[in-house]
Design a protein around this motif. Structure first.
Motif, PDB file in Angstrom:
ATOM      1  N   ILE A  86       0.845  -1.191   0.000  1.00 41.12           N
ATOM      2  CA  ILE A  86       0.000   0.000   0.000  1.00 41.12           C
ATOM      3  C   ILE A  86       0.878   1.238   0.000  1.00 41.12           C
ATOM      4  O   ILE A  86       1.828   1.333   0.775  1.00 41.12           O
ATOM      5  CB  ILE A  86      -0.932   0.031   1.238  1.00 41.12           C
ATOM      6  CG1 ILE A  86      -1.864  -1.184   1.244  1.00 41.12           C
ATOM      7  CG2 ILE A  86      -1.739   1.325   1.271  1.00 41.12           C
ATOM      8  CD1 ILE A  86      -2.579  -1.388   2.561  1.00 41.12           C
ATOM      9  N   TYR A  87       0.567   2.167  -0.912  1.00 43.82           N
ATOM     10  CA  TYR A  87       1.232   3.476  -0.904  1.00 43.82           C
ATOM     11  C   TYR A  87       0.158   4.536  -1.092  1.00 43.82           C
ATOM     12  O   TYR A  87      -0.498   4.577  -2.136  1.00 43.82           O
ATOM     13  CB  TYR A  87       2.278   3.570  -2.013  1.00 43.82           C
ATOM     14  CG  TYR A  87       2.900   4.937  -2.130  1.00 43.82           C
ATOM     15  CD1 TYR A  87       3.857   5.363  -1.213  1.00 43.82           C
ATOM     16  CD2 TYR A  87       2.515   5.805  -3.143  1.00 43.82           C
ATOM     17  CE1 TYR A  87       4.415   6.626  -1.306  1.00 43.82           C
ATOM     18  CE2 TYR A  87       3.075   7.064  -3.252  1.00 43.82           C
ATOM     19  CZ  TYR A  87       4.017   7.471  -2.328  1.00 43.82           C
ATOM     20  OH  TYR A  87       4.572   8.725  -2.424  1.00 43.82           O
ATOM     21  N   LYS A  88      -0.042   5.354  -0.061  1.00 45.33           N
ATOM     22  CA  LYS A  88      -1.087   6.380  -0.087  1.00 45.33           C
ATOM     23  C   LYS A  88      -2.428   5.766  -0.489  1.00 45.33           C
ATOM     24  O   LYS A  88      -2.914   4.894   0.187  1.00 45.33           O
ATOM     25  CB  LYS A  88      -0.677   7.533  -1.001  1.00 45.33           C
ATOM     26  CG  LYS A  88       0.532   8.286  -0.439  1.00 45.33           C
ATOM     27  CD  LYS A  88       0.808   9.564  -1.196  1.00 45.33           C
ATOM     28  CE  LYS A  88       1.956  10.322  -0.510  1.00 45.33           C
ATOM     29  NZ  LYS A  88       2.290  11.565  -1.210  1.00 45.33           N
ATOM     30  N   ASP A  89      -2.999   6.188  -1.652  1.00 49.40           N
ATOM     31  CA  ASP A  89      -4.315   5.682  -2.055  1.00 49.40           C
ATOM     32  C   ASP A  89      -4.241   4.380  -2.839  1.00 49.40           C
ATOM     33  O   ASP A  89      -5.260   3.814  -3.187  1.00 49.40           O
ATOM     34  CB  ASP A  89      -5.014   6.710  -2.971  1.00 49.40           C
ATOM     35  CG  ASP A  89      -5.374   7.964  -2.219  1.00 49.40           C
ATOM     36  OD1 ASP A  89      -5.254   7.963  -0.973  1.00 49.40           O
ATOM     37  OD2 ASP A  89      -5.763   8.946  -2.873  1.00 49.40           O
ATOM     38  N   SER A  90      -3.017   3.951  -3.157  1.00 51.01           N
ATOM     39  CA  SER A  90      -2.873   2.835  -4.089  1.00 51.01           C
ATOM     40  C   SER A  90      -2.556   1.520  -3.392  1.00 51.01           C
ATOM     41  O   SER A  90      -1.795   1.490  -2.422  1.00 51.01           O
ATOM     42  CB  SER A  90      -1.761   3.141  -5.095  1.00 51.01           C
ATOM     43  OG  SER A  90      -2.004   4.349  -5.751  1.00 51.01           O
ATOM     44  N   ASN A  91      -3.150   0.470  -3.945  1.00 51.66           N
ATOM     45  CA  ASN A  91      -2.864  -0.877  -3.472  1.00 51.66           C
ATOM     46  C   ASN A  91      -2.328  -1.677  -4.639  1.00 51.66           C
ATOM     47  O   ASN A  91      -2.849  -1.621  -5.744  1.00 51.66           O
ATOM     48  CB  ASN A  91      -4.148  -1.520  -2.935  1.00 51.66           C
ATOM     49  CG  ASN A  91      -3.939  -2.965  -2.544  1.00 51.66           C
ATOM     50  OD1 ASN A  91      -3.420  -3.261  -1.482  1.00 51.66           O
ATOM     51  ND2 ASN A  91      -4.363  -3.878  -3.408  1.00 51.66           N
ATOM     52  N   LEU A  92      -1.249  -2.401  -4.383  1.00 48.40           N
ATOM     53  CA  LEU A  92      -0.664  -3.223  -5.442  1.00 48.40           C
ATOM     54  C   LEU A  92      -0.603  -4.666  -4.992  1.00 48.40           C
ATOM     55  O   LEU A  92      -0.135  -4.963  -3.894  1.00 48.40           O
ATOM     56  CB  LEU A  92       0.760  -2.749  -5.764  1.00 48.40           C
ATOM     57  CG  LEU A  92       1.574  -3.681  -6.679  1.00 48.40           C
ATOM     58  CD1 LEU A  92       1.094  -3.595  -8.118  1.00 48.40           C
ATOM     59  CD2 LEU A  92       3.064  -3.381  -6.588  1.00 48.40           C
ATOM     60  N   GLU A  93      -1.079  -5.555  -5.845  1.00 49.15           N
ATOM     61  CA  GLU A  93      -0.792  -6.969  -5.638  1.00 49.15           C
ATOM     62  C   GLU A  93       0.209  -7.385  -6.697  1.00 49.15           C
ATOM     63  O   GLU A  93       0.055  -7.056  -7.876  1.00 49.15           O
ATOM     64  CB  GLU A  93      -2.067  -7.807  -5.700  1.00 49.15           C
ATOM     65  CG  GLU A  93      -2.930  -7.580  -4.468  1.00 49.15           C
ATOM     66  CD  GLU A  93      -4.004  -8.639  -4.266  1.00 49.15           C
ATOM     67  OE1 GLU A  93      -4.649  -8.590  -3.215  1.00 49.15           O
ATOM     68  OE2 GLU A  93      -4.205  -9.492  -5.150  1.00 49.15           O
ATOM     69  N   ILE A  94       1.223  -8.099  -6.265  1.00 53.37           N
ATOM     70  CA  ILE A  94       2.306  -8.480  -7.171  1.00 53.37           C
ATOM     71  C   ILE A  94       2.753  -9.898  -6.856  1.00 53.37           C
ATOM     72  O   ILE A  94       2.864 -10.285  -5.692  1.00 53.37           O
ATOM     73  CB  ILE A  94       3.482  -7.462  -7.086  1.00 53.37           C
ATOM     74  CG1 ILE A  94       4.666  -7.901  -7.951  1.00 53.37           C
ATOM     75  CG2 ILE A  94       3.916  -7.225  -5.643  1.00 53.37           C
ATOM     76  CD1 ILE A  94       5.713  -6.806  -8.150  1.00 53.37           C
ATOM     77  N   GLN A  95       2.984 -10.663  -7.901  1.00 51.98           N
ATOM     78  CA  GLN A  95       3.298 -12.081  -7.759  1.00 51.98           C
ATOM     79  C   GLN A  95       4.348 -12.470  -8.780  1.00 51.98           C
ATOM     80  O   GLN A  95       4.192 -12.187  -9.969  1.00 51.98           O
ATOM     81  CB  GLN A  95       2.019 -12.901  -7.992  1.00 51.98           C
ATOM     82  CG  GLN A  95       2.217 -14.400  -7.954  1.00 51.98           C
ATOM     83  CD  GLN A  95       0.938 -15.137  -8.331  1.00 51.98           C
ATOM     84  OE1 GLN A  95       0.184 -14.687  -9.190  1.00 51.98           O
ATOM     85  NE2 GLN A  95       0.692 -16.247  -7.669  1.00 51.98           N
TER      86      GLN A  95
END
Length: 289
Positions: A40-49
């Motif tokens: 999570i960074y500020k308003d953003s969510n990242l899923e990474i695989q």
DNA sequence: GTCCAGGTGAGTG
DNA sequence: CACTCACATGGA
């Protein structure tokens, strides 16, 4: 879902357990080769695989990401400090001594993340005299209690995921002190509220001090109650990317005593001292030697 | 129960 | 400047 390629000097599990970020989640998916990591960074969510399907390239790794290529380039590329050549830095200080080599080898794939200064300020105020799991627990409670809830679609782990943003200075300042205290932060509850007040009033402008010299930035951060030398250096390294700063905590103190004969090695690492420090810290906390 | 954790502020000399 | 001490809490 999109796919990206990154040089093989990027390890999500090491980053997750490196003690600089406390809200990264690892999601183990059944029958999948690699777990999904959520950032999570500020308003953003990242899923990474990491993708094991393409294994022909030894110098690069391939990843599935939940965001658009554009968002990766605009947000996450910088967040993960992809432009910095860590391999080159490790090469530069190789053979300095055995211990340094061991740590750099062990920690290959670590990055110094570019995180939100406000989140770093509060997180590292909380961090003093706490274990890493305890810090993570408090930060998560703080987000879940006071932060805004976000729902996003197109994730890897599920069609939709929800997460909580890190609470804003206003959300923290307007909260009852007991709500903050109930996050398990102990006596640091007043420090946290004080910090929020300084930011809201404009007494401390976290954006503006980004332009300051290291010394001036350090002095500005130390004006906050609960921020001393070590915490200020963590905020500078992880929130302002001042890679010359090497925070000395109980683990690094042991490194200096046990592995460098009591002589602080960081001055000689110059503007990458913080990166070398991170390799030391990771090795020391993982092996507990 | 004891010990330790990504330390700091306040007080004293 | 250096040194000491209290500090809330959770996990091992």
């Amino acid at each position: 879902m999109n796919t990206i390629t990154i040089k093989d000097d990027f390890d999500l599990e090491k980053i997750r357990t490196s003690g600089q970020c406390f809200r990264v989640k690892r999601i183990d998916i059944q029958d999948a080769d690699c777990p999904v990591y959520s950032f999570i960074y500020k308003d953003s969510n990242l899923e990474i695989q990491e993708s094991n399907n393409i294994k022909n390239d030894k110098k690069a790794k391939h990843f599935n990401i939940s965001c658009s290529i554009k968002e990766w380039e605009n947000v996450w590329h910088n967040y993960f400090d992809i432009e910095t050549d860590y391999e080159n830095i490790r090469k530069e200080f190789k053979d300095d001594n055995n211990f340094t080599d061991t740590c750099m080898d062990f920690g290959k794939g670590l990055r110094i993340l570019n995180q939100d200064p406000w989140e770093m300020l509060i997180t590292f105020i909380i961090s003093q005299r706490r274990s890493m799991p305890a810090i993570a627990s408090s930060v998560e409670k703080l987000c879940n209690t006071l932060g805004s809830r976000i729902e996003c679609k197109g994730a890897i782990s599920d069609n939709t995921v929800e997460f909580f943003k890190f609470p804003t200075p206003e959300q923290i300042y307007n909260a009852d002190i007991k709500q903050i205290s109930d996050c398990g932060v102990g006596y640091r509850d007043e420090y946290i509220k004080c910090a929020a007040e300084m930011v809201i009033s404009g007494d401390l402008n976290l954006d503006a001090i980004d332009k300051c010299s290291d010394e001036e930035l350090f002095n500005q951060l130390c004006r906050v109650k609960g921020v001393g030398t070590k915490v200020a250096n963590c905020i500078m390294l992880f929130g302002y990317h001042r890679c010359g700063r090497a925070p000395v905590d109980v683990w690094i103190d042991r490194v200096i005593k046990q592995d460098f004969n009591g002589e602080n090695p960081f001055p000689k690492y110059g503007d990458v001292a913080g990166i070398i420090q991170q390799y030391f810290f990771y090795y020391k906390t993982r092996t507990r030697k």
